[in-house]
Design a protein around this motif. Structure first.
Motif, short mmCIF file in Angstrom:
data_model
loop_
_atom_site.label_atom_id
_atom_site.label_comp_id
_atom_site.label_asym_id
_atom_site.label_seq_id
_atom_site.Cartn_x
_atom_site.Cartn_y
_atom_site.Cartn_z
N ILE A 441 0.21 -0.85 -0.31
CA ILE A 441 -0.44 0.15 -0.22
C ILE A 441 0.70 0.98 -0.11
O ILE A 441 0.86 2.21 -0.94
CB ILE A 441 -0.57 0.02 1.37
CG1 ILE A 441 -2.13 -1.20 1.20
CG2 ILE A 441 -1.12 1.59 1.02
CD1 ILE A 441 -3.11 -1.15 2.47
N LEU A 442 2.02 1.79 1.09
CA LEU A 442 2.24 3.20 1.25
C LEU A 442 3.79 3.04 -0.34
O LEU A 442 3.77 4.15 -0.71
CB LEU A 442 4.12 2.72 1.98
CG LEU A 442 2.69 2.71 3.23
CD1 LEU A 442 3.78 2.26 4.89
CD2 LEU A 442 2.66 3.52 3.30
N ALA A 443 3.43 1.81 -1.23
CA ALA A 443 4.65 2.09 -2.39
C ALA A 443 3.81 2.54 -3.27
O ALA A 443 3.74 3.26 -3.71
CB ALA A 443 4.85 0.21 -2.98
N VAL A 444 2.36 2.54 -2.94
CA VAL A 444 1.32 3.18 -4.29
C VAL A 444 1.81 4.29 -4.03
O VAL A 444 1.51 5.38 -4.04
CB VAL A 444 0.24 2.11 -4.45
CG1 VAL A 444 -0.73 3.40 -5.28
CG2 VAL A 444 0.25 1.50 -4.64
N ALA A 445 1.32 4.55 -2.04
CA ALA A 445 0.97 5.62 -1.45
C ALA A 445 2.31 6.98 -1.73
O ALA A 445 2.42 8.02 -1.85
CB ALA A 445 0.01 5.76 -0.62
N ASP A 446 3.53 6.39 -1.85
CA ASP A 446 5.08 6.86 -2.16
C ASP A 446 5.35 7.15 -3.24
O ASP A 446 5.02 8.64 -3.27
CB ASP A 446 6.00 6.45 -0.77
CG ASP A 446 7.54 6.65 -0.82
OD1 ASP A 446 8.35 6.25 -1.67
OD2 ASP A 446 6.93 7.85 -0.54
N ALA A 447 4.93 6.51 -4.35
CA ALA A 447 5.38 6.95 -5.44
C ALA A 447 4.17 8.01 -6.15
O ALA A 447 4.80 8.97 -6.76
CB ALA A 447 5.23 5.21 -6.51
N TYR A 448 3.52 7.53 -5.75
CA TYR A 448 1.97 8.95 -5.93
C TYR A 448 2.79 10.20 -5.44
O TYR A 448 2.73 11.82 -6.69
CB TYR A 448 0.77 8.78 -6.61
CG TYR A 448 -0.14 9.56 -6.38
CD1 TYR A 448 -0.55 10.55 -7.67
CD2 TYR A 448 -0.70 10.56 -5.46
CE1 TYR A 448 -1.14 10.80 -7.49
CE2 TYR A 448 -1.73 12.05 -4.92
CZ TYR A 448 -1.75 11.79 -7.13
OH TYR A 448 -2.67 13.01 -7.11
N ASP A 449 2.83 10.64 -4.37
CA ASP A 449 3.46 11.54 -3.76
C ASP A 449 4.99 12.04 -4.67
O ASP A 449 4.97 13.48 -4.35
CB ASP A 449 3.57 11.80 -2.22
CG ASP A 449 3.54 12.79 -1.39
OD1 ASP A 449 5.18 13.52 -1.38
OD2 ASP A 449 2.36 14.36 -1.36
N ALA A 450 6.07 11.12 -4.48
CA ALA A 450 6.83 11.17 -5.32
C ALA A 450 6.69 11.66 -7.26
O ALA A 450 7.74 12.91 -7.08
CB ALA A 450 7.73 10.52 -5.14
N MET A 451 6.25 12.21 -6.96
CA MET A 451 6.12 11.52 -8.91
C MET A 451 5.67 13.15 -8.70
O MET A 451 5.56 13.90 -9.65
CB MET A 451 5.04 10.38 -9.12
CG MET A 451 5.34 9.87 -9.76
SD MET A 451 4.49 8.61 -10.63
CE MET A 451 3.35 7.58 -9.93
N THR A 452 4.66 13.81 -7.77
CA THR A 452 3.34 14.89 -7.97
C THR A 452 4.14 16.00 -7.32
O THR A 452 3.96 17.12 -7.61
CB THR A 452 2.02 14.58 -7.74
OG1 THR A 452 2.00 13.78 -5.97
CG2 THR A 452 1.36 13.79 -8.46
N SER A 453 5.62 15.91 -6.55
CA SER A 453 5.93 17.01 -5.42
C SER A 453 6.39 17.49 -6.55
O SER A 453 7.59 16.53 -7.61
CB SER A 453 6.39 15.69 -4.13
OG SER A 453 5.58 16.07 -3.43
N ASP A 454 7.58 18.83 -6.09
CA ASP A 454 8.50 19.56 -6.39
C ASP A 454 10.04 18.64 -6.54
O ASP A 454 9.84 18.21 -5.02
CB ASP A 454 8.29 20.51 -6.37
CG ASP A 454 7.09 21.57 -7.05
OD1 ASP A 454 6.61 22.35 -6.68
OD2 ASP A 454 6.81 20.94 -8.11
#
Length: 502
Positions: A441-454
């Motif tokens: 679950i954290l892999a999905v959440a972490d990847a999404y935030d990493a992609m959308t963050s500066d």
């Protein structure tokens, strides 16, 4: 008023059943097995019993209506708090007053009319047995009334519980007052046990002595086989009655104890369930004390939860504060992970653990040198290898935090949130569902935030593009189930991923 109607039905059915058993069961067996009478006298006595029984019911109805007035008033929709309190008090006292309600109508409505009719018929010469038998019969009737009232007391104690619950609920809803606080003892357990035990001991002896007096007078000789068979009937009835009342007594005492035991088992599991049972004896104080203890535990649990969550958030914010570009990362990942967990049907307890894990998922970066962690630009292969150590470092940090039992559920998510579904992730290259659930679950959440963050070396990508990458990578990089749940949520929020070429 449905509860009231059901209560009335129960009271009436209990009374009729108890009266029939007492009058036509025990009473008739006592009379007809004790004295020798002709068939004509049997019919006359049966007629007297029927007339007396109807008189008894009529007098009982008068007493019952009088006792029900405050209860009915308190159950009205527009009842005042004072009226509800009076009804609550009256319902509590109802079992004890049932004893008087049964004995007085039994005396006035059954024994006196029966005795008067028997005397009248005796004077007409319709009975051949000795006259003092009628006095003994009246004493026997009073004893049987006592037997009936003891049984009725315990049956009524069970019947009033829905009424007590309804009245208490009304007071809470309409006037925000709990009628069970502070609890009042209406009938002590000691009184119940003493009265019941004494009556169980005395009733069989008195009935047996009374019957023996009659039977020996008729025998006027030494005891015969017929006497012993008669005595066996009386003793069997006495034993049966004593056993039944003891069963009711044990049930009356055992029920609240079982309820408290159930509550304590739930508390042991961390489930604080309020006890709604209402009693009229010392158990009312015990239940009230248990509920007060529960409120204290809930308050402490809420404070501990707030302190723990604040601590976790503080740790996450402290870590994120090292890098202005990743500030708020852990909190956002916790929010996304919570969304995925909630949509997957996790329990409240599991969601709480998931949220705590997400807040601490990058705690291992504390062990990474700032020159690497805060580097502007892309990392070298050696630097990336060092960054890849942070999940294991984080897991080791948590493993040394006490209490270990509280930290243990968080470690798998922290350690494995960089594993890939296809087995190409780190630190151990776990594959598919071998990766712990929190890690997937954290892999999905972490990847999404990493992609959308500066980042220092790039701007965060648009939400739609990040969602498209997640969609493309499900089943290879990310768990397909949890990826779909997150995508479905985001699309319901109005975000649509765009096609991305491979």
């Amino acid at each position: 008023m449905k509860t009231y109607a059901n209560f009335i039905k129960k009271v009436i059915s209990n009374y009729i059943a108890g009266s029939l058993i007492a009058v036509f069961g025990v009473g008739s067996v006592f009379i007809f097995s004790t004295i020798s009478i002709t068939p004509k006298e049997i019919l006359l006595l049966f007629g007297i019993m029927m007339i007396s029984f109807l008189c008894m019911i009529a007098s009982d109805i008068v007493f019952l209506k009088f006792q029900l007035i405050p209860i009915k008033t308190g159950l009205q929709h527009d009842a005042s708090l004072e009226e509800i309190k009076k009804a609550f008090d009256q319902v509590h006292r109802f079992p004890l007053r049932t004893i008087f309600r049964i004995n007085i109508p039994h005396l006035l409505g059954f024994s006196l009319p029966g005795f008067s009719l028997a005397v009248y018929l005796y004077q007409l010469g319709l009975f051949s047995f000795p006259s003092y038998y009628m006095i003994l019969a009246m004493v026997g009737a009073i004893l049987i009334a006592g037997m009936h009232s003891v049984i009725e007391y315990f049956l009524t104690t069970s019947s009033i519980k829905p009424l007590l619950y309804d009245l208490r609920k009304r007071a809470l809803m309409l006037y925000d007052q709990d009628l069970a606080q502070p609890s009042k003892i209406y009938t002590s357990i000691r009184s119940k046990v003493l009265f019941t035990a004494i009556y169980i001991g005395i009733f069989p002896l008195l009935l047996f002595s009374l019957a023996t007096q009659v039977h020996l007078s008729e025998a006027a000789a030494e005891m015969t086989q017929e006497y012993w068979s008669w005595a066996a009937i009386v003793m069997f009835m006495s034993i049966a009655f004593s056993s039944f009342v003891c069963f009711l007594l044990l049930k009356d005492i055992g029920e609240p104890i079982a309820s408290l035991e159930k509550g304590m088992r739930l508390v042991k599991k961390g489930k604080y369930e309020y006890r709604n049972e209402v009693y009229s004896d010392e158990f009312s104080r015990l239940i009230a004390g248990y509920n007060q203890m529960l409120e204290g535990l809930k308050a402490k649990d809420r404070i501990n939860s707030l302190l723990t969550e604040s601590l976790f958030r503080t740790l996450a914010m402290t870590l994120d504060a090292k890098d202005l570009y990743t500030a708020g990362h852990s909190i956002r990942v916790a929010e996304y992970a919570f969304i995925i967990g909630e949509h997957s049907g996790m329990s409240k307890e599991e969601l709480d653990l998931l949220k705590k894990t997400a807040l601490l998922h990058d705690i291992g970066k504390i062990g990474i040198k700032d020159s690497i962690l805060l580097k502007d630009g892309r990392l070298t292969e050696e630097e990336f290898e060092e960054i890849k150590l942070h999940p294991v470092i984080g897991a080791n940090i948590l493993a040394n935090v006490e209490p270990a039992s509280a930290m243990a559920p968080l470690i798998p998510g922290v350690k494995y949130h960089h594993e890939r579904y296809d087995g190409k992730g780190y630190p151990e290259g776990l594959k598919g569902e071998n990766i712990p659930k929190f890690g997937r679950i954290l892999a999905v959440a972490d990847a999404y935030d990493a992609m959308t963050s500066d980042r220092p070396y790039r701007k965060g990508m648009p939400v739609s593009k990040a969602l498209s990458i997640l969609r493309e990578g499900k089943g290879t990089q990310w768990d397909p189930k949890y990826t779909d749940l997150f995508l479905e949520h985001m699309e319901n929020q109005g975000y649509l991923g765009e096609e991305v070429s491979s």
